[in-house]
Every structure is written in structure tokens, then in C-alpha cells.
Design a protein around this motif. Sequence first.
Motif, mmCIF file in Angstrom:
data_model
loop_
_atom_site.group_PDB
_atom_site.id
_atom_site.type_symbol
_atom_site.label_atom_id
_atom_site.label_comp_id
_atom_site.label_asym_id
_atom_site.label_seq_id
_atom_site.Cartn_x
_atom_site.Cartn_y
_atom_site.Cartn_z
ATOM 1 N N PRO A 184 0.834 -1.211 0.000
ATOM 2 C CA PRO A 184 0.000 0.000 0.000
ATOM 3 C C PRO A 184 0.867 1.259 0.000
ATOM 4 C CG PRO A 184 0.063 -0.972 2.192
ATOM 5 C CD PRO A 184 0.748 -1.945 1.276
ATOM 6 N N ASN A 185 0.244 2.383 -0.278
ATOM 7 C CA ASN A 185 0.982 3.634 -0.412
ATOM 8 C C ASN A 185 1.824 3.980 0.812
ATOM 9 O OD1 ASN A 185 0.181 4.185 -3.016
ATOM 10 N ND2 ASN A 185 -1.475 5.578 -2.437
ATOM 11 N N ASP A 186 1.265 3.785 2.016
ATOM 12 C CA ASP A 186 2.004 4.174 3.211
ATOM 13 C C ASP A 186 3.268 3.333 3.387
ATOM 14 O OD1 ASP A 186 0.535 1.898 3.748
ATOM 15 O OD2 ASP A 186 -0.101 2.534 5.746
ATOM 16 N N LYS A 187 3.166 2.013 3.144
ATOM 17 C CA LYS A 187 4.338 1.148 3.249
ATOM 18 C C LYS A 187 5.332 1.461 2.127
ATOM 19 C CE LYS A 187 5.872 -3.685 2.997
ATOM 20 N NZ LYS A 187 7.007 -3.424 3.904
ATOM 21 N N PHE A 188 4.802 1.668 0.923
ATOM 22 C CA PHE A 188 5.655 1.992 -0.219
ATOM 23 C C PHE A 188 6.487 3.242 0.079
ATOM 24 C CE2 PHE A 188 6.594 4.058 -4.234
ATOM 25 C CZ PHE A 188 6.979 3.016 -5.065
ATOM 26 N N CYS A 189 5.847 4.283 0.570
ATOM 27 C CA CYS A 189 6.544 5.549 0.843
ATOM 28 C C CYS A 189 7.544 5.402 1.980
ATOM 29 C CB CYS A 189 5.532 6.638 1.168
ATOM 30 S SG CYS A 189 4.540 7.160 -0.254
ATOM 31 N N GLU A 190 7.189 4.640 2.988
ATOM 32 C CA GLU A 190 8.106 4.410 4.103
ATOM 33 C C GLU A 190 9.356 3.673 3.635
ATOM 34 O OE1 GLU A 190 8.178 1.904 8.334
ATOM 35 O OE2 GLU A 190 6.254 2.469 7.432
ATOM 36 N N ASP A 191 9.154 2.638 2.824
ATOM 37 C CA ASP A 191 10.286 1.855 2.315
ATOM 38 C C ASP A 191 11.111 2.660 1.314
ATOM 39 O OD1 ASP A 191 9.458 -0.241 3.894
ATOM 40 O OD2 ASP A 191 8.387 -1.276 2.275
ATOM 41 N N LEU A 192 10.450 3.491 0.517
ATOM 42 C CA LEU A 192 11.167 4.324 -0.448
ATOM 43 C C LEU A 192 12.050 5.334 0.279
ATOM 44 C CD1 LEU A 192 11.708 5.171 -3.372
ATOM 45 C CD2 LEU A 192 9.684 6.643 -3.247
ATOM 46 N N LEU A 193 11.530 5.908 1.353
ATOM 47 C CA LEU A 193 12.321 6.859 2.124
ATOM 48 C C LEU A 193 13.555 6.187 2.714
ATOM 49 C CD1 LEU A 193 12.700 9.692 3.229
ATOM 50 C CD2 LEU A 193 11.165 9.106 5.134
ATOM 51 N N ASP A 194 13.401 4.938 3.152
ATOM 52 C CA ASP A 194 14.555 4.193 3.679
ATOM 53 C C ASP A 194 15.624 4.013 2.601
ATOM 54 O OD1 ASP A 194 13.460 3.971 6.190
ATOM 55 O OD2 ASP A 194 12.667 1.942 5.883
ATOM 56 N N GLN A 195 15.193 3.719 1.370
ATOM 57 C CA GLN A 195 16.153 3.522 0.280
ATOM 58 C C GLN A 195 16.824 4.849 -0.107
ATOM 59 O OE1 GLN A 195 17.432 0.951 -0.838
ATOM 60 N NE2 GLN A 195 16.018 -0.760 -0.558
ATOM 61 N N VAL A 196 16.080 5.925 -0.051
ATOM 62 C CA VAL A 196 16.660 7.242 -0.346
ATOM 63 C C VAL A 196 17.701 7.596 0.715
ATOM 64 C CG1 VAL A 196 16.168 9.711 -0.496
ATOM 65 C CG2 VAL A 196 14.653 8.074 -1.632
ATOM 66 N N LYS A 197 17.385 7.325 1.968
ATOM 67 C CA LYS A 197 18.337 7.579 3.053
ATOM 68 C C LYS A 197 19.591 6.734 2.883
ATOM 69 C CE LYS A 197 14.959 8.877 6.615
ATOM 70 N NZ LYS A 197 14.314 8.458 7.897
ATOM 71 N N SER A 198 19.396 5.449 2.500
ATOM 72 C CA SER A 198 20.531 4.561 2.282
ATOM 73 C C SER A 198 21.407 5.076 1.147
ATOM 74 C CB SER A 198 20.046 3.140 1.977
ATOM 75 O OG SER A 198 21.124 2.289 1.673
ATOM 76 N N SER A 199 20.772 5.552 0.086
ATOM 77 C CA SER A 199 21.524 6.115 -1.043
ATOM 78 C C SER A 199 22.313 7.346 -0.606
ATOM 79 C CB SER A 199 20.567 6.487 -2.180
ATOM 80 O OG SER A 199 19.887 5.357 -2.670
ATOM 81 N N TYR A 200 21.677 8.189 0.155
ATOM 82 C CA TYR A 200 22.303 9.432 0.617
ATOM 83 C C TYR A 200 23.491 9.143 1.537
ATOM 84 C CZ TYR A 200 22.633 14.235 2.359
ATOM 85 O OH TYR A 200 23.081 15.492 2.681
ATOM 86 N N ASN A 201 23.315 8.180 2.426
ATOM 87 C CA ASN A 201 24.358 7.891 3.420
ATOM 88 C C ASN A 201 25.519 7.076 2.867
ATOM 89 O OD1 ASN A 201 22.935 9.222 5.469
ATOM 90 N ND2 ASN A 201 21.777 7.372 6.003
ATOM 91 N N ASN A 202 25.251 6.275 1.844
ATOM 92 C CA ASN A 202 26.254 5.302 1.395
ATOM 93 C C ASN A 202 26.815 5.553 0.001
ATOM 94 O OD1 ASN A 202 26.005 3.648 3.792
ATOM 95 N ND2 ASN A 202 24.031 2.973 2.984
ATOM 96 N N CYS A 203 26.272 6.529 -0.708
ATOM 97 C CA CYS A 203 26.742 6.807 -2.074
ATOM 98 C C CYS A 203 27.102 8.284 -2.184
ATOM 99 C CB CYS A 203 25.679 6.439 -3.102
ATOM 100 S SG CYS A 203 26.162 6.799 -4.809
ATOM 101 N N GLU A 204 28.383 8.568 -2.330
ATOM 102 C CA GLU A 204 28.847 9.949 -2.400
ATOM 103 C C GLU A 204 28.292 10.662 -3.629
ATOM 104 O OE1 GLU A 204 33.083 12.466 -2.395
ATOM 105 O OE2 GLU A 204 33.077 10.264 -2.405
ATOM 106 N N TYR A 205 28.225 9.959 -4.753
ATOM 107 C CA TYR A 205 27.704 10.579 -5.973
ATOM 108 C C TYR A 205 26.256 11.018 -5.773
ATOM 109 C CZ TYR A 205 26.660 11.527 -10.828
ATOM 110 O OH TYR A 205 26.284 12.163 -11.983
ATOM 111 N N TYR A 206 25.452 10.144 -5.157
ATOM 112 C CA TYR A 206 24.042 10.469 -4.919
ATOM 113 C C TYR A 206 23.925 11.687 -4.003
ATOM 114 C CZ TYR A 206 19.067 9.651 -3.989
ATOM 115 O OH TYR A 206 17.703 9.781 -3.905
#
Length: 433
Positions: A26-48
Motif C-alpha cells: 500500500p501507499n504508506d508502506k511503499f513511501c516508508e520503504d522508499l524513504l529508507d532507500q533514499v536515506k541509504s543512497s544518501y548515506n552510502n553513495c557519495e555521488y548520490y
Amino acid sequence: MLLKLKNQLPEEFNTKYFDFKPRKYPNDKFCEDLLDQVKSSYNNCEYYRKKLCKKFNFSIPDELTIEDVEKIPYLPTEFYKKSNNRALELLKAPLDDIVLFSCSSSTTGDPSIVPRTIEDFDQIQYNSIKVFTEFFRWKELKAGPKRCLVFNFSPGRTFMRMMAKRNSKGFEYIDKTRYFTACMNKPWEYYGHEEYLVKVKWLKTIWAILSTFSIRGGFILDVTKMLKMINKIVKTGKWKDTEVSKIIFGGSPLLMNNMFEKRLLGENVFYDLDGLGFVGCGGGGWDGVKGEAKLDSVDKVRFIDNYQKVFNVKSKDIADIYAFTESPTLFGGHWSEKFQDFLLHCPDTSRIIIRDLDKLEPVGVGEDGLLEVITPYGVNGSVNQAILVDDIVELISKDKCPDCGYQGATFRIKGRLKNAQGRQCSSLIDWVF
């Protein structure tokens, strides 16, 4: 520690989702999980963090809603091209967690290369079986003792591994590179008999490599064997002592079309496979180009008519899959008499945005633009949670298919940006080059 090359992916992936049970996104779970992936990208990928987020003027929010999804930084598929040498730069997981690199079957010698973890392949397997279940009659293929027989218009997976290595030559981890489509082909081998129709003639292949620096001359499409097998099934209902539940024509529509135009129509071949035959196209190639194959573009209406004329397979029994290496998402589609085209459906594991060719702003229903695919599932290895594709598509519906009622956005492919005369996307071109 990396798994041995011979067994890069767990054996359980072969059959894990055969008894398919859909998960809910559902949308709420999708958005929560997407935010986690964005945070992971931000924290672990310098280019991102330093380049992509800066370009989008994007800061990590405290929470994410479905209305905010269009603001997430996205990457054009071009960023994953081998020539850009960014596959490792776009990692957001430790290199030791990358079990395989997915490679596209590019005709230009410049494939996309995407790093993926075990969890990513687990999701790709789920996505594949989901599409097979919803659009390819997966649950009908095992009926008591009966099993399906699949004619796959593709080379076998062993040779595809060799082709992937050749295609990704020069990449640092070439021995761990596989075609993206190989993962989707494998389950069918455990669900019945899978006959790969693109065969390799080794002497021709060696001569082609020596004389033209190409392997194209070493391939044949073994239609003769396919017809012999169909003859036996029509007469006995069996193949190798196994009752056949369905005959599946799967894989490249480009090669299927070649079979009709170059042979079957001219020979007046006819079989009545109504109720027995099913067509599951996949891998693209409608525009005439796919991997090593460069043929005439496929007229979809004529393609549908040819299957009915030669095999008596109706349009309701012809489906399509749209996917691309840079994203784990697979879109299933069916033929629409109204649109005279395949309508493709966004699964609940993803969301899509169609962006106009001028300012890359979201378009409305009935309008064309570039396809952006967003998903937090199957993107643990790289920052590919939001990918912009150079395919021009028309948004048919934002929430439900007008033909079949499938829940989710619906679209159809209109062409490729690079092949569309008089159309270009200056924003995308300037960004990439």
C-alpha cells in the motif's frame, strides 16, 4: 564472502515463488520503504549525496507521501552505461554484498551494468513470477501430471552467460556479469520443458568472429525442431512421455515475427492450438533491434493476426512483458482491441511518472512523455530506486486499466527517444552529455 561463480544465486530461487502468494504494498508502506532507500543512497553513495541531490536541490524529508514521490532524485538509464564507468560509483551497498552484475543486451557494444545483491535478485524473482501469474497463465501450467512446453525465442542461458561476458568486455567484474533476462528465463525450466530456439552453430560462429568480428552469423532459429515437437504434441498430447498442459511461445517478438515472415506464412503452415497455445512476448525488440538481432520492425497488428492465422491463438492469449535492466520492475501487458496495442500495467511494487520532453514535468492522461519507474524493492545494491527511461510512452490511466480493470497505472509504448524523428529532450541530453 562472495558465493562461488558456479552458484552465484541460491538454488531455492529456482522454485521459491512457484506457489505464488502476492504481498501487499500500500501507499504508506511503499513511501516508508522508499524513504529508507533514499536515506541509504544518501548515506552510502557519495555521488548520490553530492551530485544528484544537489542537482535536484533535494533534502531528506522526515516523512514521504505519495504526492512527494515525483520529487525524488532520479537517474537516466544512460548513467549505467559501461562507457560512463559509473556502476561502482553508484553502489550503495558494500562491494562484498554484490553477488552479480546485471547486463543489458545492447547492440551498440555499450550495455548498462547494474550491481545487485542477493535480496535484489530475490525481489526480481518475485516480480517475475508475479507477472507470469497475472499475465502468462502461470497457475494453469501445472495441472495434475501435465506440464507446459515452452518455446523460448532466445539462446540458452549458458550461451547467454558467454554473450554477457563478451558484451561487458572491459568491465572490472566481467566474470560476475549476467544478462538481466536470464534470471527471468530460469523458472520455466523447472515448470516444464523449455526449448531455447536460438541455437549456436559453432563452426559458423568461429568463422563469423574471425571474418566479421561479430557472432551474429553463428546463430540459427530452429523452427524446424519446433514444428516437429508441435506435431508430436498435437498427435499424442505428450512430449517425452509428459502430458502437455500448454504450449508457450515466449521471448523475442522480433524473432517470432521473423519466423512468420520468412518461413511459416510462405509455407502455409497451420496448427489449431486454440486453448492449448499461449504467447508470452518479452525482452522488447518491437522496433526491429534487440541484442545481436537487427531485423525489420514488427507491425503489432499483423503480429497478432499471424498468430491467429498460423496457430489459431487468439489475441486474448497473447501477452507482453516490458522491462529494462536498470530497474527490477517488470510490467505485464495484454492486447487491447480498442488501442490496437499492448497495454502495460504498473505492479504495486512500483509507481510510475510520465515526464514531458521539455521540462520533464509529469503529464496527464492521454499525453506522451518519458517513463520514470520508482521502486524501493530490489534496489539494495545501487541507487536505482528512481530511473528515467528513454522510451516515449502514453499514459492511458493513472489508477486502473480501462480494458481489464487491473489496479495501477496503465501505459503503452510509443517509441524510443533516440529513434523519434523531430523529437528530443534537451534537458535529458544536456544532463547526460
